[in-house]
Design an enzyme around this catalytic site. Structure first.
Site, PDB file in Angstrom:
ATOM      1  N   LYS A  63       0.864  -1.183   0.000  1.00 11.15           N
ATOM      2  CA  LYS A  63       0.000   0.000   0.000  1.00 11.15           C
ATOM      3  C   LYS A  63       0.902   1.234   0.000  1.00 11.15           C
ATOM      4  O   LYS A  63       1.986   1.217   0.605  1.00 11.15           O
ATOM      5  CB  LYS A  63      -0.890  -0.041   1.252  1.00 11.15           C
ATOM      6  CG  LYS A  63      -1.944   1.052   1.326  1.00 11.15           C
ATOM      7  CD  LYS A  63      -2.882   0.845   2.530  1.00 11.15           C
ATOM      8  CE  LYS A  63      -3.923   1.937   2.645  1.00 11.15           C
ATOM      9  NZ  LYS A  63      -4.904   1.699   3.726  1.00 11.15           N
ATOM     10  N   SER A 138      -9.865   1.762   2.664  1.00 15.19           N
ATOM     11  CA  SER A 138      -8.930   2.579   1.935  1.00 15.19           C
ATOM     12  C   SER A 138      -7.836   1.784   1.219  1.00 15.19           C
ATOM     13  O   SER A 138      -7.139   2.348   0.376  1.00 15.19           O
ATOM     14  CB  SER A 138      -8.254   3.564   2.899  1.00 15.19           C
ATOM     15  OG  SER A 138      -7.488   2.880   3.859  1.00 15.19           O
ATOM     16  N   SER A 162     -10.411  -0.804   6.826  1.00 10.46           N
ATOM     17  CA  SER A 162      -9.819  -0.569   5.501  1.00 10.46           C
ATOM     18  C   SER A 162      -9.114  -1.748   4.855  1.00 10.46           C
ATOM     19  O   SER A 162      -8.717  -1.651   3.695  1.00 10.46           O
ATOM     20  CB  SER A 162      -8.827   0.589   5.575  1.00 10.46           C
ATOM     21  OG  SER A 162      -9.484   1.788   5.365  1.00 10.46           O
TER      22      SER A 162
HETATM   23  N1  GLN Z   1     -13.647   4.122   6.215  1.00 15.04           N
HETATM   24  C1  GLN Z   1     -13.045   4.428   7.482  1.00 15.04           C
HETATM   25  C2  GLN Z   1     -12.603   5.880   7.475  1.00 15.04           C
HETATM   26  O1  GLN Z   1     -12.947   6.558   6.576  1.00 15.04           O
HETATM   27  C3  GLN Z   1     -11.895   3.497   7.742  1.00 15.04           C
HETATM   28  C4  GLN Z   1     -10.616   3.890   7.100  1.00 15.04           C
HETATM   29  C5  GLN Z   1      -9.467   2.971   7.467  1.00 15.04           C
HETATM   30  O2  GLN Z   1      -9.628   1.915   8.064  1.00 15.04           O
HETATM   31  N2  GLN Z   1      -8.263   3.418   7.156  1.00 15.04           N
HETATM   32  O3  GLN Z   1     -11.951   6.370   8.344  1.00 15.04           O
END
Ligand code: GLN
Length: 472
Positions: A63, A138, A162
């Site tokens: 990532k 994400s 995410s």
């Molecule tokens: N969708 C969640 C957020 O917007 C989780 C994001 C994540 O786990 N990095 O914060």
């Protein structure tokens, strides 16, 4: 192809790595999942030094919030579009020492804030199972590239879900281990008390191999744990006789998608047939509905503090202006997307001296209550389970969700339980809902990854969805 299969054939490492790179390049037109490609030549020259490693010759994708020495690391944000770290994250060293060959850095929601991968500076990532659908985020680029069969393993990070949500949308395994189990040194942070590093793979056994490589104490990360690392690969037996599985009633009550529930119930029946004790358990509904608001406060406050150094002076692209204050304002205004800016406003508001007690601290107290509620369930059960998403991946332009409905608040956000507690949690594919993959999420007790993976293996044995192909 899985890691397990690749390790059986060490004659063709070089061809395989270049094949993976070519596949990644070809997939770019459809998936748009890569931010930066990495030339594997030099890494392949050093393969001799890591003979016998658990990932010997396995192509891996990182990532783009994982720092890589000399290789651009943008976290899919414009403000970091030229950032080249001068050091490697600890996990990069660990994987390299185990023989992994890195071929790309993957797209993500900007600074890992989001669940769609629509906010990446390089544009949306598409789902290999249907290019009109989102990958989820994400860690969407990593999920999509593992799902497309480009690599058998990719790194993700998980602050709210995410790893586990895109894993569900893309039909792959997504593991977020216990807080402190994998070093975060060199990972661009989001929210320090909630951030976890984990991985995507095409089978549960591969997740065990990956975790064995990634886990362990790191003196460079003071939140990393001294707890000994288990031999996860040995733990993955799929033996659930007598194991106690709690089904989260609040979540299944909030899901009205019949196809998703059919897949879920089939998995539960399969686990019962294998001797597991599967019971429906209710959690305090008010606490579950408080998950998302408490999460947003904690995550955004911590993110605002963590990213205060992305100001064009200390870090990030500098936009020239008269005074240092103007440089900061201009660099931040132009460097961040609208969603990030909104979150920093929420975070700053929660951190104002006059608001801290009633917002940030209050959210932390709610978090404590939620952790106690989870502990109540886990004192009687080995794991608790629920669908990892209500449906398959939404269309790229789907903005129709009512974020305050029970379906959304409870059924789409319960995986935050794994981040509030720090307990290990995994998504495993459970079938197709209206033609798109959906996963089941299992969460266990702290540092019991071996047990979690063992039960996850039983799920995979029930579904037969090991190494799920696009179009399966
Ligand atoms: N969708 C969640 C957020 O917007 C989780 C994001 C994540 O786990 N990095 O914060």
């Amino acid at each position: 192809m899985t890691i397990v299969e690749m390790l059986k054939d060490k004659e063709h490492i070089e061809e395989r790595v270049y094949e993976a790179l070519e596949k990644a390049q070809k997939s770019q037109k459809d998936l748009n999942a890569v931010v930066t490609f990495i030339d594997p030549k030099e890494q392949l020259e050093h393969l001799d030094e890591v003979k016998g490693g658990l990932l010997e010759g396995v192509p891996v994708i990182l990532k783009d919030n994982v720092s890589t020495k000399g290789i651009k690391t943008t976290a899919s944000s414009k403000i970091l579009e030229n950032y080249v770290p001068v050091y490697d994250a600890t996990i990069v060293k660990k994987m390299r020492d185990a023989g992994a060959i890195f071929i790309a850095k993957s797209s993500m929601d900007e600074l890992a804030m989001g669940g769609t991968n629509l906010t990446a500076a390089t544009g949306p990532v598409r789902n290999p199972h249907n290019l009109e659908c989102m990958s989820g985020g994400s860690s969407g680029g990593s999920a999509a590239l593992v799902a497309a069969g480009v690599v058998p393993m990719a790194i993700g990070s998980d602050t709210g879900d995410s790893i586990r949500k895109p894993a569900s949308y893309c039909g792959v395994v997504g593991l977020k281990p216990t807080y402190g189990r994998i070093s975060r040194y060199g990972i661009i942070p989001y929210s320090s008390s909630l951030d976890h590093v984990g991985c995507f793979t095409r089978s549960v056994k591969d997740a065990a191999i990956a975790l064995e490589v990634l886990a362990g104490r790191d003196d460079f990360d003071m939140t990393s744990s001294f707890e000994p690392v288990e031999h996860y690969i040995d733990a993955v037996k799929g033996d659930v006789a007598g194991k106690k599985v709690a089904v989260l009633k609040n979540v299944i009550d909030a899901i009205d998608n019949e196809a998703t529930m059919q897949c879920f119930n089939d998995v539960l029946d399969g686990l019962r047939t294998k001797g597991a004790v599967v019971e429906v358990v209710e959690m305090n509904e008010a606490l579950l509905k408080a998950l998302l608001p408490a999460y947003y406060l904690i995550a955004n406050c911590e993110a605002t503090a963590n990213h205060s150094n992305l100001d064009g002076i200390r870090f990030g692209n500098r936009k020239d202006a008269e005074s240092s204050e103007e440089i900061m304002i201009k660099s931040r205004t132009e460097g961040f997307g609208p969603l990030i800016r909104k979150r920093f406003v929420i975070g700053s508001y929660g951190l104002f001296v006059e608001n801290q007690e009633k917002l940030f601290r209050q959210a932390q107290r709610v978090r404590r209550l939620i952790v106690e509620e989870v502990n109540r369930v886990l004192s009687e059960y080995d794991v608790f389970v629920a669908p990892a998403s209500v449906s398959g991946a939404p269309k790229l332009d789907d903005a129709s969700r009512d974020q305050l409905s029970d379906t959304y608040l409870v059924a789409e956000n319960h995986m935050i339980l794994g981040n509030f507690t720090g307990y290990p949690s995994i998504t495993v594919p459970m079938g197709l809902s209206d033609g798109m993959p959906v996963g089941i999420c299992l969460t266990g007790s702290a540092f019991k990854e071996g047990e979690l993976l063992n039960i996850a293996q039983a799920v995979e044995d029930v579904t037969g969805l090991c190494d799920m192909k696009v179009g399966d």
